[in-house]
Design a protein around this motif. Structure first.
Motif, PDB file in Angstrom:
ATOM      1  N   ARG A 139       0.872  -1.282  -0.203  1.00  9.39           N
ATOM      2  CA  ARG A 139      -0.457   0.124  -0.180  1.00  9.39           C
ATOM      3  C   ARG A 139       0.525   1.159  -0.110  1.00  9.39           C
ATOM      4  O   ARG A 139       0.489   2.162  -0.233  1.00  9.39           O
ATOM      5  N   THR A 140       1.776   1.296   0.302  1.00 12.81           N
ATOM      6  CA  THR A 140       2.651   2.081   1.244  1.00 12.81           C
ATOM      7  C   THR A 140       3.775   2.747   0.189  1.00 12.81           C
ATOM      8  O   THR A 140       4.553   3.667   0.445  1.00 12.81           O
ATOM      9  N   HIS A 141       4.557   1.497  -0.519  1.00 12.97           N
ATOM     10  CA  HIS A 141       6.068   1.370  -0.701  1.00 12.97           C
ATOM     11  C   HIS A 141       6.110   1.885  -2.374  1.00 12.97           C
ATOM     12  O   HIS A 141       7.386   1.569  -2.034  1.00 12.97           O
ATOM     13  N   GLY A 142       5.588   1.887  -2.641  1.00 21.44           N
ATOM     14  CA  GLY A 142       5.580   2.297  -4.021  1.00 21.44           C
ATOM     15  C   GLY A 142       6.567   2.963  -4.432  1.00 21.44           C
ATOM     16  O   GLY A 142       6.365   3.980  -3.951  1.00 21.44           O
ATOM     17  N   LYS A 143       6.984   2.958  -5.628  1.00 25.00           N
ATOM     18  CA  LYS A 143       8.059   4.500  -6.257  1.00 25.00           C
ATOM     19  C   LYS A 143       8.019   4.161  -7.446  1.00 25.00           C
ATOM     20  O   LYS A 143       7.429   3.401  -8.244  1.00 25.00           O
ATOM     21  N   PRO A 144       7.956   5.736  -8.159  1.00 19.74           N
ATOM     22  CA  PRO A 144       7.946   5.873  -9.563  1.00 19.74           C
ATOM     23  C   PRO A 144       9.725   5.410 -10.744  1.00 19.74           C
ATOM     24  O   PRO A 144      10.254   4.825  -9.401  1.00 19.74           O
ATOM     25  N   SER A 145       9.365   4.580 -11.461  1.00 22.78           N
ATOM     26  CA  SER A 145      10.139   4.001 -11.667  1.00 22.78           C
ATOM     27  C   SER A 145      11.542   5.457 -11.937  1.00 22.78           C
ATOM     28  O   SER A 145      12.433   4.186 -12.424  1.00 22.78           O
ATOM     29  N   THR A 146      11.676   5.918 -11.695  1.00 23.46           N
ATOM     30  CA  THR A 146      12.619   5.967 -11.569  1.00 23.46           C
ATOM     31  C   THR A 146      13.261   6.746 -10.878  1.00 23.46           C
ATOM     32  O   THR A 146      14.919   6.401 -10.805  1.00 23.46           O
ATOM     33  N   ALA A 147      12.468   6.001  -9.483  1.00 22.49           N
ATOM     34  CA  ALA A 147      13.623   5.954  -8.862  1.00 22.49           C
ATOM     35  C   ALA A 147      14.125   4.890  -8.302  1.00 22.49           C
ATOM     36  O   ALA A 147      14.252   3.188  -9.240  1.00 22.49           O
ATOM     37  N   ASP A 148      15.632   4.794  -7.556  1.00 21.74           N
ATOM     38  CA  ASP A 148      16.414   3.995  -6.897  1.00 21.74           C
ATOM     39  C   ASP A 148      16.292   2.859  -6.057  1.00 21.74           C
ATOM     40  O   ASP A 148      15.104   3.469  -5.346  1.00 21.74           O
ATOM     41  N   LYS A 149      16.177   1.552  -6.821  1.00 20.90           N
ATOM     42  CA  LYS A 149      15.849   0.720  -5.489  1.00 20.90           C
ATOM     43  C   LYS A 149      14.399   0.802  -5.455  1.00 20.90           C
ATOM     44  O   LYS A 149      14.213   0.648  -4.050  1.00 20.90           O
ATOM     45  N   ARG A 150      13.619   0.594  -6.239  1.00 25.45           N
ATOM     46  CA  ARG A 150      12.427  -0.248  -5.855  1.00 25.45           C
ATOM     47  C   ARG A 150      11.964  -1.416  -5.218  1.00 25.45           C
ATOM     48  O   ARG A 150      12.731  -2.597  -6.086  1.00 25.45           O
ATOM     49  N   ILE A 151      11.135  -1.720  -4.744  1.00 25.13           N
ATOM     50  CA  ILE A 151      11.395  -3.183  -3.640  1.00 25.13           C
ATOM     51  C   ILE A 151      10.767  -4.107  -5.100  1.00 25.13           C
ATOM     52  O   ILE A 151       9.733  -3.275  -6.149  1.00 25.13           O
ATOM     53  N   ALA A 152      11.512  -5.057  -5.594  1.00 28.79           N
ATOM     54  CA  ALA A 152      11.192  -5.874  -6.078  1.00 28.79           C
ATOM     55  C   ALA A 152       9.951  -6.834  -6.056  1.00 28.79           C
ATOM     56  O   ALA A 152      10.110  -7.581  -5.468  1.00 28.79           O
ATOM     57  N   LEU A 153       9.220  -7.724  -7.000  1.00 28.90           N
ATOM     58  CA  LEU A 153       7.885  -8.619  -6.872  1.00 28.90           C
ATOM     59  C   LEU A 153       7.844  -9.087  -7.582  1.00 28.90           C
ATOM     60  O   LEU A 153       7.680  -9.096  -8.675  1.00 28.90           O
ATOM     61  N   PRO A 154       8.439 -10.411  -7.377  1.00 21.14           N
ATOM     62  CA  PRO A 154       8.261 -11.588  -8.678  1.00 21.14           C
ATOM     63  C   PRO A 154       7.222 -12.299  -9.044  1.00 21.14           C
ATOM     64  O   PRO A 154       5.919 -12.076  -8.123  1.00 21.14           O
ATOM     65  N   VAL A 155       6.960 -12.594 -10.766  1.00 18.38           N
ATOM     66  CA  VAL A 155       5.569 -13.360 -10.574  1.00 18.38           C
ATOM     67  C   VAL A 155       6.050 -14.723 -11.839  1.00 18.38           C
ATOM     68  O   VAL A 155       6.892 -14.195 -12.585  1.00 18.38           O
TER      69      VAL A 155
END
Length: 256
Positions: A161-177
């Motif tokens: 809910r709270t930890h998403g970041k723009p695609s330009t941000a460094d070190k975004r959390i990654a999610l496996p699919v």
């Protein structure tokens, strides 16, 4: 990671993306209004998608969530039939209790997502095929009679809910699919990106054990390279603390 049900906590969001009006809004059905279901409902509405939300108690019990988010409260059948993507986010032990005709007549192009995790000692009790080694989401697909994509299972609802970041941000959390249909995976990977996370193709549904509870990627909020390495480091053997006992289930506070 503390073994507990992922929960939403109050707090201001660090980032909220604007709807991408360059593409059409999708219709997303969500079956299950627990913590993950509520988090996804709110975020998908914030980024411009239509959401149909259902639970086991009936649409009238979801009026508050519908009013808060702008989602439409519906029955489970309506959520399954009305979405281009349908997300099943209920406890693993309740999967067999879903209507047997839930996806009858639903287009084969509709993408079905399973967010579930197997908690035998805390909630679900013994599910024999999973205990014998069937990946959790493969078992869900078998129960539904429908191919599924496994996603959104390894992150706390609050962080979703709270930890998403723009695609330009460094070190975004990654999610496996994980899943078997490349087009279906591409759809979910796009949604993951819209939510503010990097998506990682985690392989086939048979390999989805790599993101199950107790795996290196579970609950760890790793970045892109971290998730890729964690998936490689995963081992298939289910540790004793993640297996049912003769007394299972207990509770999150007192597992058995």
């Amino acid at each position: 990671m503390t073994r507990c049900s992922p929960a939403i906590h109050a707090g201001s969001r660090t980032w909220t993306s604007s709807p991408d009006w360059s593409s059409f809004a999708m219709k997303i059905g969500i079956i299950g209004a627990g913590n993950i279901g509520q988090a996804l409902t709110g975020r998908f509405r914030e980024i411009g998608h239509e959401v149909l939300i259902a639970n086991s108690r009936g649409p009238e019990t979801l009026s508050g969530l519908a009013k808060e988010t702008g989602a439409v409260a519906v029955t489970a059948h309506e959520a399954a039939r009305g979405g281009e993507v349908v997300i099943v986010t209920i406890p693993e032990s309740r999967i067999p209790g879903l209507p047997s005709d839930l996806f009858a007549g639903v287009s084969p192009e509709t993408v079905v997502v399973d967010t579930g995790n197997y908690y035998p000692r805390e909630r679900d009790g013994r599910i024999a095929p999973i205990e014998e080694g069937v990946p959790e989401s493969q078992w869900v697909a078998d129960q539904l009679g429908r191919p599924v994509i496994k996603a959104f299972n390894n992150i706390y609802a609050e962080h979703l809910r709270t930890h998403g970041k723009p695609s330009t941000a460094d070190k975004r959390i990654a999610l496996p699919v994980a899943g078997d249909d490349s087009n279906a995976k591409a759809t979910i990977l796009k949604l993951v990106d819209e939510l503010g996370f990097d998506g990682v193709d985690a392989g086939t549904l048979a390999e989805s054990w790599r993101q199950q509870p107790a795996s290196p990627v579970y609950g760890t909020d790793l970045d892109l390279e971290g998730v890729r390495q964690a998936l490689l480091d995963a081992t298939r053997e289910r540790r004793p603390e993640w297996r049912a006992t003769s007394e299972s289930p207990g509770t999150y506070d007192a597992p058995k």
